[in-house]
Design a protein around this motif. Sequence first.
Motif, PDB file in Angstrom:
ATOM      1  N   PRO A 144       0.810  -1.226   0.000  1.00  0.00           N
ATOM      2  CA  PRO A 144       0.000   0.000   0.000  1.00  0.00           C
ATOM      3  C   PRO A 144       0.842   1.274   0.000  1.00  0.00           C
ATOM      4  N   LYS A 145       1.940   1.260   0.728  1.00  0.00           N
ATOM      5  CA  LYS A 145       2.750   2.481   0.827  1.00  0.00           C
ATOM      6  C   LYS A 145       4.065   2.246   0.097  1.00  0.00           C
ATOM      7  N   PHE A 146       4.037   2.472  -1.206  1.00  0.00           N
ATOM      8  CA  PHE A 146       5.271   2.320  -1.990  1.00  0.00           C
ATOM      9  C   PHE A 146       6.346   3.251  -1.451  1.00  0.00           C
ATOM     10  N   ASN A 147       5.920   4.426  -0.993  1.00  0.00           N
ATOM     11  CA  ASN A 147       6.811   5.545  -0.674  1.00  0.00           C
ATOM     12  C   ASN A 147       6.400   6.129   0.670  1.00  0.00           C
ATOM     13  N   PRO A 148       6.652   5.388   1.771  1.00  0.00           N
ATOM     14  CA  PRO A 148       6.104   5.828   3.065  1.00  0.00           C
ATOM     15  C   PRO A 148       6.604   7.202   3.500  1.00  0.00           C
ATOM     16  N   ASP A 149       7.855   7.540   3.180  1.00  0.00           N
ATOM     17  CA  ASP A 149       8.393   8.847   3.627  1.00  0.00           C
ATOM     18  C   ASP A 149       7.654   9.989   2.949  1.00  0.00           C
ATOM     19  N   GLY A 150       7.557   9.918   1.640  1.00  0.00           N
ATOM     20  CA  GLY A 150       6.912  10.990   0.882  1.00  0.00           C
ATOM     21  C   GLY A 150       5.440  11.091   1.232  1.00  0.00           C
ATOM     22  N   SER A 151       4.753   9.935   1.310  1.00  0.00           N
ATOM     23  CA  SER A 151       3.328   9.942   1.637  1.00  0.00           C
ATOM     24  C   SER A 151       3.088  10.556   3.009  1.00  0.00           C
ATOM     25  N   ASP A 152       3.964  10.266   3.954  1.00  0.00           N
ATOM     26  CA  ASP A 152       3.763  10.777   5.319  1.00  0.00           C
ATOM     27  C   ASP A 152       3.908  12.286   5.379  1.00  0.00           C
ATOM     28  N   ILE A 153       4.914  12.863   4.724  1.00  0.00           N
ATOM     29  CA  ILE A 153       5.005  14.325   4.866  1.00  0.00           C
ATOM     30  C   ILE A 153       3.942  15.016   4.023  1.00  0.00           C
ATOM     31  N   ALA A 154       3.454  14.344   2.973  1.00  0.00           N
ATOM     32  CA  ALA A 154       2.314  14.911   2.235  1.00  0.00           C
ATOM     33  C   ALA A 154       1.067  14.918   3.115  1.00  0.00           C
ATOM     34  N   LEU A 155       0.848  13.830   3.858  1.00  0.00           N
ATOM     35  CA  LEU A 155      -0.358  13.697   4.673  1.00  0.00           C
ATOM     36  C   LEU A 155      -0.245  14.480   5.983  1.00  0.00           C
ATOM     37  N   ILE A 156       0.868  14.317   6.687  1.00  0.00           N
ATOM     38  CA  ILE A 156       0.989  14.881   8.042  1.00  0.00           C
ATOM     39  C   ILE A 156       1.310  16.370   7.979  1.00  0.00           C
ATOM     40  N   ASP A 157       2.228  16.772   7.104  1.00  0.00           N
ATOM     41  CA  ASP A 157       2.665  18.175   7.036  1.00  0.00           C
ATOM     42  C   ASP A 157       2.005  18.937   5.890  1.00  0.00           C
ATOM     43  N   ASP A 158       1.144  18.277   5.114  1.00  0.00           N
ATOM     44  CA  ASP A 158       0.524  18.897   3.937  1.00  0.00           C
ATOM     45  C   ASP A 158       1.593  19.418   2.972  1.00  0.00           C
ATOM     46  N   GLN A 159       2.758  18.779   2.951  1.00  0.00           N
ATOM     47  CA  GLN A 159       3.829  19.241   2.057  1.00  0.00           C
ATOM     48  C   GLN A 159       3.544  18.830   0.614  1.00  0.00           C
ATOM     49  N   PHE A 160       4.193  19.539  -0.282  1.00  0.00           N
ATOM     50  CA  PHE A 160       4.070  19.251  -1.710  1.00  0.00           C
ATOM     51  C   PHE A 160       5.410  18.717  -2.199  1.00  0.00           C
ATOM     52  N   LEU A 161       5.431  17.479  -2.620  1.00  0.00           N
ATOM     53  CA  LEU A 161       6.629  16.919  -3.230  1.00  0.00           C
ATOM     54  C   LEU A 161       6.172  15.831  -4.184  1.00  0.00           C
ATOM     55  N   ARG A 162       6.952  15.599  -5.212  1.00  0.00           N
ATOM     56  CA  ARG A 162       6.534  14.651  -6.233  1.00  0.00           C
ATOM     57  C   ARG A 162       6.551  13.220  -5.714  1.00  0.00           C
ATOM     58  N   SER A 163       7.644  12.864  -5.028  1.00  0.00           N
ATOM     59  CA  SER A 163       7.798  11.434  -4.761  1.00  0.00           C
ATOM     60  C   SER A 163       8.594  11.206  -3.488  1.00  0.00           C
ATOM     61  N   THR A 164       9.842  10.778  -3.590  1.00  0.00           N
ATOM     62  CA  THR A 164      10.623  10.437  -2.408  1.00  0.00           C
ATOM     63  C   THR A 164      11.167  11.687  -1.727  1.00  0.00           C
ATOM     64  N   THR A 165      11.565  11.533  -0.452  1.00  0.00           N
ATOM     65  CA  THR A 165      12.175  12.633   0.295  1.00  0.00           C
ATOM     66  C   THR A 165      13.680  12.742   0.042  1.00  0.00           C
ATOM     67  N   HIS A 166      14.252  11.847  -0.719  1.00  0.00           N
ATOM     68  CA  HIS A 166      15.680  11.904  -1.069  1.00  0.00           C
ATOM     69  C   HIS A 166      15.991  13.309  -1.622  1.00  0.00           C
ATOM     70  N   PRO A 167      16.881  14.080  -0.946  1.00  0.00           N
ATOM     71  CA  PRO A 167      17.055  15.488  -1.342  1.00  0.00           C
ATOM     72  C   PRO A 167      17.672  15.641  -2.736  1.00  0.00           C
ATOM     73  N   VAL A 168      17.198  16.657  -3.459  1.00  0.00           N
ATOM     74  CA  VAL A 168      17.748  17.027  -4.768  1.00  0.00           C
ATOM     75  C   VAL A 168      17.880  18.553  -4.786  1.00  0.00           C
ATOM     76  N   ASP A 169      19.001  19.031  -5.275  1.00  0.00           N
ATOM     77  CA  ASP A 169      19.253  20.477  -5.383  1.00  0.00           C
ATOM     78  C   ASP A 169      18.640  20.975  -6.683  1.00  0.00           C
ATOM     79  N   GLU A 170      17.336  21.256  -6.644  1.00  0.00           N
ATOM     80  CA  GLU A 170      16.616  21.560  -7.888  1.00  0.00           C
ATOM     81  C   GLU A 170      17.002  22.908  -8.497  1.00  0.00           C
ATOM     82  N   ASP A 171      17.392  23.892  -7.647  1.00  0.00           N
ATOM     83  CA  ASP A 171      17.763  25.198  -8.208  1.00  0.00           C
ATOM     84  C   ASP A 171      19.278  25.318  -8.397  1.00  0.00           C
ATOM     85  N   GLU A 172      20.005  24.225  -8.189  1.00  0.00           N
ATOM     86  CA  GLU A 172      21.450  24.149  -8.484  1.00  0.00           C
ATOM     87  C   GLU A 172      22.229  25.290  -7.825  1.00  0.00           C
TER      88      GLU A 172
END
Length: 586
Positions: A144-172
């Motif tokens: 059920p939870k392919f991605n428990p980390d990402g799902s949890d911060i989306a649900l608990i913190d109402d955060q917006f992220l595409r998928s995993t919490t693995h950090p990426v430097d998107e603005d370089e």
Amino acid sequence: MSRSTHAASVALILSVVALAPTPAASQAVSLVGTDGSVDWNRFYTAAETNQILGELHTLYPDLTELYSIGTSWRGQPLMLMEITNETTGPAAEKPALYVDGGIHAGELTGSAVATYFVGYLLDGYGRDPRITALLDTRAVYVRPKFNPDGSDIALIDDQFLRSTTHPVDEDEDGVADEDPPQDLNGDGWITQMRVPDAEGGWVADPADPRSMVRDPRHEREGRRYRVLREGIDDDGDGAIDEDGIGGIDMNRNFPRNWEREHIQNGAGDYPLSEPETRAAVAFLDAHPNVTGIIHGHTSGGFVYRLPSASPPSTFPSIDLQLIEHLGEEYTRTTGRPVVPSSTDPTEHRYGTLISWGYWDRGIIGWVPEFVPGPEAWVTDYDGDGEISEAESLRFDDEELGGRYFADWAPFDHPQLGRVEIGGWHAKFWGQNPPPEFLEAETAAQMPWYVYIAEQSPLIEVAGPRVTALGDGTFRVETTLSNTGYLPTTLTDRGAVGEVREDGGVRAQVVRPAWATLEVDGVDIVDGMARRTVGHLAGSNPYLQAVAERARTVSWVVRPTGGARSVRVVGGSDTGGVHRSAWTVVR
Ligand SMILES: [Zn+2]
């Protein structure tokens, strides 16, 4: 940890629990009733979902196994439930459907449908003849939870992220994840900011000024705004919320037709770079009995079918006919369409799970995008067949106590000055339904889930028949037949292999059926106990790579004394394993 320190830490935990009964008591709250019931109009965290699975496993020990298939980026277990009637054989010896949900963090309904499917099957076994037959002959694997980390911060913190919490430097800028959206006004939601701006592309609807209407060409009357997601410019680069949590899209991280970041946004550094995707492929590799994949997403209210990460022109048309046929049942049972994931001759996605499943395993996979949108729950007050923003607001006001829309309220923003914060709680008004309507959405999927599981190949073993050959030896014959719908290759893709000079085929995408003669007081005199039977066609009319639905194999044996008995063990990776009765050779 050594044994003595482990014992010491256990003693410490016990003393803490003794001093603090409240946390222990709250952990004891059950999420599953003694009759197996669950409140399905709720979104559950990963821990709560695992608790539900654990409690269902306790209630249904003969129908379930529960285990972790890996560890998430942040160290959570990747739990998977295996469901079958274990008294008719283990899951590994039955054709199986693989179901998951929530690879994309905010797509919480995917996880809800997968968890509901577990409860639906367990509740239906022994009461619903269709479910009973399914679990007697086949197995289901649910994550059920392919991605428990990402799902949890989306649900608990109402955060917006595409998928995993693995950090990426998107603005370089040399720092990862330093500018995510924030709940500035502390109301528990990350909503929107509207900033008065004569050049802005939004206007407040004069009919209901809460409602923001997109108007990029300035065609409407009304007070003009810019609309931004709630947050501040954390890193001082002039942009708000441009480097949020994570950045990898795990459904672009699978090995078939993977591409680098400049071509496929979110692909990750290399295929299967993420523990969650690696666990999926390792699990499916270790379970060649998987005959179908349902990979649950939101939103849109349709199912994506193959082709996915390849241009339509390279996709075998004969497999496409079969896929379209299997999709028709989704439309019949839900009224919703099935559409190709890839339609453009050159541009398509890269590195998706269902593309890997098809090209590397011959499996037909599906990506349901649950939740059509507010039209699924909002009343069409004016009967024009569409749900307007005004109707959504009225429904939320009148039926839901206004819970899913935060009224615009002034806020002194450190960089933007006086703004207003408010708007829809978008995660539960579009991407997902409000929890009040969740069970209706999950339940609607069940007939097609069961149908897809039912379409697998299913091998039956007849015999063995024993014939005396007159010289003290006997012929032992058995017939393997496929009584299922799909062929044992699953698709024509599954039949692809290296054609040898003698006309045989090796290294097929899906391995052929086999039969082994087990002996007791009998010698096999014409070769090996294990014989390759070849692939067996199913009842479907589409695929042509395999013609025969049944094949016979034989052995020549000579009794040596004792029990003088043989039995056949036969099957295939995708059609299950079956054993004949022991038969005396005479
Ligand atoms: Zn998705």
